[in-house]
Design a protein around this motif. Structure first.
Motif, PDB file in Angstrom:
ATOM      1  N   GLY A  90       0.874  -1.213  -0.108  1.00  0.00           N
ATOM      2  CA  GLY A  90       0.167   0.006  -0.129  1.00  0.00           C
ATOM      3  C   GLY A  90       0.852   1.289  -0.227  1.00  0.00           C
ATOM      4  N   ASN A  91       0.276   2.294   0.745  1.00  0.00           N
ATOM      5  CA  ASN A  91       1.298   3.503   0.902  1.00  0.00           C
ATOM      6  C   ASN A  91       1.558   3.987  -0.612  1.00  0.00           C
ATOM      7  N   THR A  92       0.573   3.914  -1.605  1.00  0.00           N
ATOM      8  CA  THR A  92       0.858   4.387  -2.913  1.00  0.00           C
ATOM      9  C   THR A  92       1.316   5.931  -3.184  1.00  0.00           C
ATOM     10  N   SER A  93       0.645   6.922  -2.353  1.00  0.00           N
ATOM     11  CA  SER A  93       1.140   8.190  -2.661  1.00  0.00           C
ATOM     12  C   SER A  93       2.559   8.449  -2.021  1.00  0.00           C
ATOM     13  N   ALA A  94       2.889   7.700  -0.874  1.00  0.00           N
ATOM     14  CA  ALA A  94       4.371   7.782  -0.415  1.00  0.00           C
ATOM     15  C   ALA A  94       5.087   7.306  -1.487  1.00  0.00           C
ATOM     16  N   LYS A  95       4.912   6.246  -2.067  1.00  0.00           N
ATOM     17  CA  LYS A  95       5.805   5.653  -3.188  1.00  0.00           C
ATOM     18  C   LYS A  95       5.858   6.507  -4.288  1.00  0.00           C
ATOM     19  N   ALA A  96       4.543   7.177  -4.557  1.00  0.00           N
ATOM     20  CA  ALA A  96       4.556   8.049  -5.882  1.00  0.00           C
ATOM     21  C   ALA A  96       5.474   9.381  -5.927  1.00  0.00           C
TER      22      ALA A  96
ATOM     23  N   LYS B  26      -2.707   6.742  -6.971  1.00  0.00           N
ATOM     24  CA  LYS B  26      -3.195   5.388  -6.803  1.00  0.00           C
ATOM     25  C   LYS B  26      -2.229   4.279  -7.164  1.00  0.00           C
ATOM     26  N   ALA B  27      -1.621   4.664  -8.267  1.00  0.00           N
ATOM     27  CA  ALA B  27      -0.689   3.716  -9.006  1.00  0.00           C
ATOM     28  C   ALA B  27       0.600   3.348  -7.971  1.00  0.00           C
ATOM     29  N   GLY B  28       1.192   4.507  -7.293  1.00  0.00           N
ATOM     30  CA  GLY B  28       2.288   4.434  -6.644  1.00  0.00           C
ATOM     31  C   GLY B  28       3.413   5.016  -7.412  1.00  0.00           C
ATOM     32  N   GLY B  29       3.108   5.714  -8.668  1.00  0.00           N
ATOM     33  CA  GLY B  29       4.260   6.531  -9.138  1.00  0.00           C
ATOM     34  C   GLY B  29       4.014   6.233 -10.841  1.00  0.00           C
ATOM     35  N   ILE B  30       4.855   6.902 -11.407  1.00  0.00           N
ATOM     36  CA  ILE B  30       4.974   6.642 -12.723  1.00  0.00           C
ATOM     37  C   ILE B  30       5.376   5.370 -13.359  1.00  0.00           C
ATOM     38  N   TYR B  31       6.299   4.945 -12.790  1.00  0.00           N
ATOM     39  CA  TYR B  31       6.570   3.260 -13.255  1.00  0.00           C
ATOM     40  C   TYR B  31       5.509   2.342 -13.270  1.00  0.00           C
ATOM     41  N   GLN B  32       4.696   2.344 -12.401  1.00  0.00           N
ATOM     42  CA  GLN B  32       3.288   1.590 -12.332  1.00  0.00           C
ATOM     43  C   GLN B  32       2.461   2.116 -12.967  1.00  0.00           C
ATOM     44  N   ALA B  33       2.180   3.449 -13.252  1.00  0.00           N
ATOM     45  CA  ALA B  33       1.451   3.939 -14.361  1.00  0.00           C
ATOM     46  C   ALA B  33       1.586   3.657 -15.600  1.00  0.00           C
ATOM     47  N   LEU B  34       2.716   3.514 -15.929  1.00  0.00           N
ATOM     48  CA  LEU B  34       2.970   3.103 -17.295  1.00  0.00           C
ATOM     49  C   LEU B  34       2.649   1.825 -17.683  1.00  0.00           C
ATOM     50  N   LYS B  35       2.802   0.995 -16.730  1.00  0.00           N
ATOM     51  CA  LYS B  35       2.391  -0.418 -16.967  1.00  0.00           C
ATOM     52  C   LYS B  35       0.863  -0.667 -17.067  1.00  0.00           C
ATOM     53  N   ILE B  36       0.189   0.125 -16.320  1.00  0.00           N
ATOM     54  CA  ILE B  36      -1.425   0.197 -16.377  1.00  0.00           C
ATOM     55  C   ILE B  36      -1.663   0.663 -17.701  1.00  0.00           C
ATOM     56  N   ASN B  37      -1.131   1.819 -18.082  1.00  0.00           N
ATOM     57  CA  ASN B  37      -1.393   2.238 -19.437  1.00  0.00           C
ATOM     58  C   ASN B  37      -1.130   1.338 -20.759  1.00  0.00           C
TER      59      ASN B  37
ATOM     60  N   THR C 169     -23.667   5.333 -22.747  1.00  0.00           N
ATOM     61  CA  THR C 169     -22.437   6.517 -22.249  1.00  0.00           C
ATOM     62  C   THR C 169     -21.064   5.598 -21.584  1.00  0.00           C
ATOM     63  N   PRO C 170     -20.052   5.923 -22.120  1.00  0.00           N
ATOM     64  CA  PRO C 170     -18.861   5.035 -21.688  1.00  0.00           C
ATOM     65  C   PRO C 170     -18.837   5.149 -20.412  1.00  0.00           C
ATOM     66  N   ILE C 171     -18.266   4.116 -19.771  1.00  0.00           N
ATOM     67  CA  ILE C 171     -18.156   4.104 -18.145  1.00  0.00           C
ATOM     68  C   ILE C 171     -16.408   4.123 -17.847  1.00  0.00           C
ATOM     69  N   MET C 172     -16.098   4.976 -17.056  1.00  0.00           N
ATOM     70  CA  MET C 172     -14.685   4.753 -16.699  1.00  0.00           C
ATOM     71  C   MET C 172     -14.369   4.469 -15.213  1.00  0.00           C
ATOM     72  N   ALA C 173     -13.455   3.551 -14.982  1.00  0.00           N
ATOM     73  CA  ALA C 173     -13.117   3.077 -13.623  1.00  0.00           C
ATOM     74  C   ALA C 173     -12.072   3.999 -13.417  1.00  0.00           C
ATOM     75  N   ASP C 174     -12.223   4.163 -12.072  1.00  0.00           N
ATOM     76  CA  ASP C 174     -11.255   5.405 -11.517  1.00  0.00           C
ATOM     77  C   ASP C 174     -10.627   4.517  -9.993  1.00  0.00           C
ATOM     78  N   GLU C 175     -11.511   4.900  -8.899  1.00  0.00           N
ATOM     79  CA  GLU C 175     -11.101   4.074  -7.864  1.00  0.00           C
ATOM     80  C   GLU C 175     -10.934   2.693  -7.592  1.00  0.00           C
ATOM     81  N   SER C 176     -11.498   1.957  -8.711  1.00  0.00           N
ATOM     82  CA  SER C 176     -11.455   0.414  -8.865  1.00  0.00           C
ATOM     83  C   SER C 176     -10.169   0.184  -9.267  1.00  0.00           C
ATOM     84  N   VAL C 177      -9.164   1.003  -9.882  1.00  0.00           N
ATOM     85  CA  VAL C 177      -8.072   0.722 -10.435  1.00  0.00           C
ATOM     86  C   VAL C 177      -6.977   1.357  -9.639  1.00  0.00           C
ATOM     87  N   PHE C 178      -6.244   0.898  -8.868  1.00  0.00           N
ATOM     88  CA  PHE C 178      -4.923   1.220  -8.325  1.00  0.00           C
ATOM     89  C   PHE C 178      -3.869   0.517  -8.898  1.00  0.00           C
ATOM     90  N   SER C 179      -3.977  -0.613  -9.040  1.00  0.00           N
ATOM     91  CA  SER C 179      -2.640  -1.536  -9.500  1.00  0.00           C
ATOM     92  C   SER C 179      -2.796  -1.978 -10.908  1.00  0.00           C
TER      93      SER C 179
END
Length: 367
Positions: A95-101, A271-282, A239-249
């Motif tokens: 956890g602690n995703t903001s600290a990691k970010a 949520k993702a813990g930073g750019i490194y993990q965000a790139l993987k999600i994208n 209408t398109p549905i967007m997931a936000d809080e459902s996706v951290f990792s």
């Protein structure tokens, strides 16, 4: 080049207008700033706001996690061994995703400076500039319509409307009042922040479709854990549905993507813990043909600069929600991204482009 020191600072910047959602009301933007200094003198910055209702973190927990857990893990490590470095950072604590970010973005700031590039070019360099929406806080319908009209007159042609706090009929009235006031041209996207049930979501969205309110998308209508409910809403509306809080990792994203439970994903560094993990999600979303938005919490221009650089670097990131710095009563930074109304541009300075941070009454070093 090795990581020599890691310092943390607490900041507090008042908002010029309260920010209201279905989950909370914010009047002051509080954050922990992180400064990473390398042995060659390169300095990188990061930011982590406490968002208890989403990430579960407080100022104290963020500061403790960085100083007592993440800092010992990265001190003395070689900056250019990126895969090893970010793996250690991510696995140092659950956890602690903001600290990691915050630490993650400071490291990316250092890396892109070391390579002599602005961060968005270091990461891929797809967009030269981007445009943000502007958020209309949840209030009475007449107030929201007035606020929306003001934002449109200020040049914002995409509005993010907060809903989900009251009975569903009132939310429909809110959108009706806004559409009546601003007309059909500006794009409207809704964010319920988990405030609706599955039945309420389907009823409200279908009703607004029948009324031709022309909603671009609806963000996180149901509880974060209710992936099945999210899929039901998606399957019973146009209408398109967007997931936000459902996706951290990445694992969360894979579950949403494999079950076809959303049309889009909102990535946030906190949520993702930073750019490194965000790139993987994208990258995973792109493999499934699902576009992403990059948004943020209530952050200063430091954290938003990192998010904007990420968003500008990737083809699959098609929507941008970076209005938080425009809500603040002061700006503690010189440099970073530049706002001209809804337009966001990037300087040629390397890294995040931070030129100076005012170490005064709003920023004090933690002991």
């Amino acid at each position: 080049m090795e990581i020599q020191t890691v310092d943390t600072y607490s900041i507090a910047v008042p908002l010029h207008t309260p920010f209201k959602t279905a989950l909370r009301t914010v009047t002051v933007a509080e954050s922990i700033y992180v400064k990473v200094t390398c042995t060659d003198g390169t300095t990188g910055w990061g930011e982590a706001p406490p968002t208890h209702v989403i990430t579960g973190e407080s100022l104290a927990s963020i500061q403790y996690t960085i100083e007592s857990i993440l800092k010992p893990v990265i001190l003395g490590k070689r900056l250019v061994e990126t895969e090893r470095l970010f793996e250690m950072l991510h696995h140092a604590v659950v956890g602690n995703t903001s600290a990691k970010a915050a630490v993650d973005m400071a490291l990316y700031d250092c890396l892109s400076q070391y390579c002599g590039l602005p961060l968005h070019l270091f990461l891929g360099g797809y967009h030269e500039s981007i445009e943000t929406d502007y958020t209309v806080s949840i209030n009475e319908p007449e107030q929201m319509a007035s606020d929306a009209a003001q934002f449109v007159s200020n040049g914002f042609d995409v509005l993010k409307i907060k809903v989900g706090k009251d009975e569903i009929d009132k939310d429909i009235k809110r959108i009706g009042a806004i559409r009546e006031r601003i007309g059909a041209e500006p794009l409207i996207r809704l964010d319920a922040n988990q405030g609706w049930s599955v039945k309420e979501s389907i009823f409200a969205i279908q009703k607004m479709e029948d009324l031709n309110y022309n909603i671009e998308l609806v963000e996180q209508p149901v509880k974060a854990y209710d992936i099945e409910g999210l899929k039901q809403v998606k399957n019973h509306t146009f209408t398109p549905i967007m997931a936000d809080e459902s996706v951290f990792s990445v694992q969360d994203a894979r579950r949403v993507l494999q079950t076809e439970s959303a049309d889009l994903i909102n990535i946030k560094l906190m949520k993702a813990g930073g750019i490194y993990q965000a790139l993987k999600i994208n990258q995973l979303a792109e493999a499934y043909g699902i576009p992403c938005m990059v948004g943020s919490m209530i952050e200063t221009k430091l954290g938003i600069s990192a998010a904007a650089h990420l968003a500008a670097s990737q083809r699959n990131i098609t929507r941008f929600d970076f209005d938080a710095p425009l809500m603040l009563g002061a700006d503690p930074l010189q440099g970073g991204i530049d706002y001209k109304g809804r337009h966001i541009t990037f300087s040629s300075n390397h890294g995040l482009g931070i030129e100076n941070i005012q170490l005064d009454s709003i920023l004090s070093k933690q002991t």
